[in-house]
Design an enzyme around this catalytic site. Structure first.
Site, short mmCIF file in Angstrom:
data_model
loop_
_atom_site.label_atom_id
_atom_site.label_comp_id
_atom_site.label_asym_id
_atom_site.label_seq_id
_atom_site.Cartn_x
_atom_site.Cartn_y
_atom_site.Cartn_z
N GLU A 1 0.83 -1.21 0.00
CA GLU A 1 0.00 0.00 0.00
C GLU A 1 0.87 1.26 0.00
OE1 GLU A 1 -3.04 2.26 -0.54
OE2 GLU A 1 -3.46 0.13 -0.21
N GLU B 1 1.08 6.71 -6.80
CA GLU B 1 -0.01 7.68 -7.01
C GLU B 1 0.47 9.11 -6.76
OE1 GLU B 1 -3.34 6.52 -4.63
OE2 GLU B 1 -3.95 4.98 -6.07
#
Length: 118
Positions: free
Chosen positions: A66, A73
């Protein structure tokens, strides 16, 4: 002394990243909560050191991946908020890595749990 300074600075940067992820990424908080809740079950379900390690490492990989997804991102957003197919693809691929990590947890835990029932 140089090595200690490098390790200290690396630790500070790592902590800053964890803190940022905790404050801004709901999926990271969810995966850490899952880790904390599931960790005691490792010792209840697992019956050997290999099972303990497999179960724990699969759980630890979720928030770890993650963090990598969030880094990708953030980098893509830094370049541009405008839509571009390659930007979307980069985010989708990083998200797919998380999905595979979740599947990995399910397979490892499922095999170990089923093995003890049969």
């Amino acid at each position: 002394m140089f090595l200690i300074t490098k390790l200290f600075n690396a630790s500070k940067n790592s902590w800053k990243g964890i803190k940022y992820a905790w404050q801004t990424q709901w999926a990271f908080r969810l995966e850490l909560a899952l880790l904390v809740i599931a960790l005691p079950f490792v010792y209840l379900i697992g019956q050997s050191p290999i099972e303990y390690v497999l179960m724990m490492s699969s759980l630890i990989m979720l928030p770890m991946i993650e963090l990598l997804n969030s880094a990708i991102e953030t980098t893509v957003n830094r370049i541009s908020y405008d839509y571009h197919p390659l930007s979307g693809l980069a985010k989708d691929l990083a998200s797919a890595a998380i999905a595979f990590s979740g599947i990995n947890v399910c397979i490892i835990w499922g095999v170990i749990i089923l093995q003890h029932f049969y």
